[in-house]
Design an enzyme around this catalytic site. Structure first.
Site, PDB file in Angstrom:
ATOM      1  CE  LYS A  73      -3.847   2.080   2.578  1.00 21.06           C
ATOM      2  NZ  LYS A  73      -4.668   2.010   3.803  1.00 21.06           N
ATOM      3  CG  HIS A  94      -3.160   5.011  -0.257  1.00 27.29           C
ATOM      4  ND1 HIS A  94      -3.066   3.961  -1.147  1.00 27.29           N
ATOM      5  CD2 HIS A  94      -4.337   4.841   0.412  1.00 27.29           C
ATOM      6  CE1 HIS A  94      -4.134   3.202  -1.031  1.00 27.29           C
ATOM      7  NE2 HIS A  94      -4.924   3.702  -0.094  1.00 27.29           N
TER       8      HIS A  94
END
Length: 218
Positions: A102, A104
């Site tokens: 991921k 963000h």
């Protein structure tokens, strides 16, 4: 055999996770029994399963600070084991890996308890057939923090040699990584459970013993 092991074997049969008959495994081997952990599907089942993993954790003196459940099957196992341990006064963290990083929000490879250098961790898996899942998750763990993988906990040790060696996946994990693998039960425990009347299946005993003699690890 410990009482919790007997209870676990009965639980597997009741949950249709452990079945007897004629099965063709991914390896191509013809086996007289089959373990399908995908049959654990309810809250009551996963809660009980966590209790058995917790028993194995305590029996073998594991002292991991965090339980890691490799995605996807390991996720509910790590969570339920952590809950079961908390009932016994042992508060562990839990986390699981992402299939994709991921980029963000909080980011990172893992969701849940943060991993730090020097932490003792245990990996919670369903079964270990080839050791592939361990090989995939270890680099992710080590790239996140220099932790000590104290143990891998699995539900059933089939005690079978790999296709390319005379060692079982459990033996290879220790030889290659120095990681001990503890199972709630082994195939020998299941055979003993049939012999002592804990579960039915006497008609499959000779086939199970012959299978273990043929494919059992050295």
């Amino acid at each position: 055999m410990n009482q919790y092991k007997q209870d676990f074997i009965k639980f597997m049969v009741e949950s249709e996770v452990l079945r007897f008959g004629d099965f063709t495994l991914k390896s191509g081997r013809k086996a007289p029994y089959f373990v399908n952990t995908g049959k654990y599907r309810t809250g009551a089942q996963i809660s009980r399963l966590g209790e058995y993993y917790a028993e194995a954790y305590l029996e073998h003196g594991v002292s991991a600070k965090t339980l890691i459940g490799p995605a996807y099957k390991g996720i509910p196992l790590a969570v339920s084991t952590s809950i079961a341990l908390s009932r016994r006064g042992v508060d562990t963290g839990f986390c699981f890996d992402r299939k994709e990083v991921k980029d963000h929000g909080e980011g990172g490879l893992f969701v849940g308890q943060e991993l730090h250098d020097g932490d003792k961790v245990a990996i919670i898996e369903d079964v270990m057939t080839s050791g592939k899942a361990l090989k995939e998750v270890l680099p992710k763990i080590k790239s996140t923090a220099d932790v000590k993988v104290e143990a891998v906990l699995i539900s059933v040790d089939r005690m079978e040699k790999a296709l390319e060696s005379g060692k079982s996946a459990v033996q290879e994990a220790y030889d290659e990584y120095g990681i001990k693998v503890y199972s709630i039960v082994s195939i020998k425990d299941i055979i003993e459970a049939i012999e002592t009347g804990v579960i039915e299946g006497e008609e499959y005993l000779s086939k199970m013993k012959e299978y273990l003699k043929t494919y059992g690890a050295n």
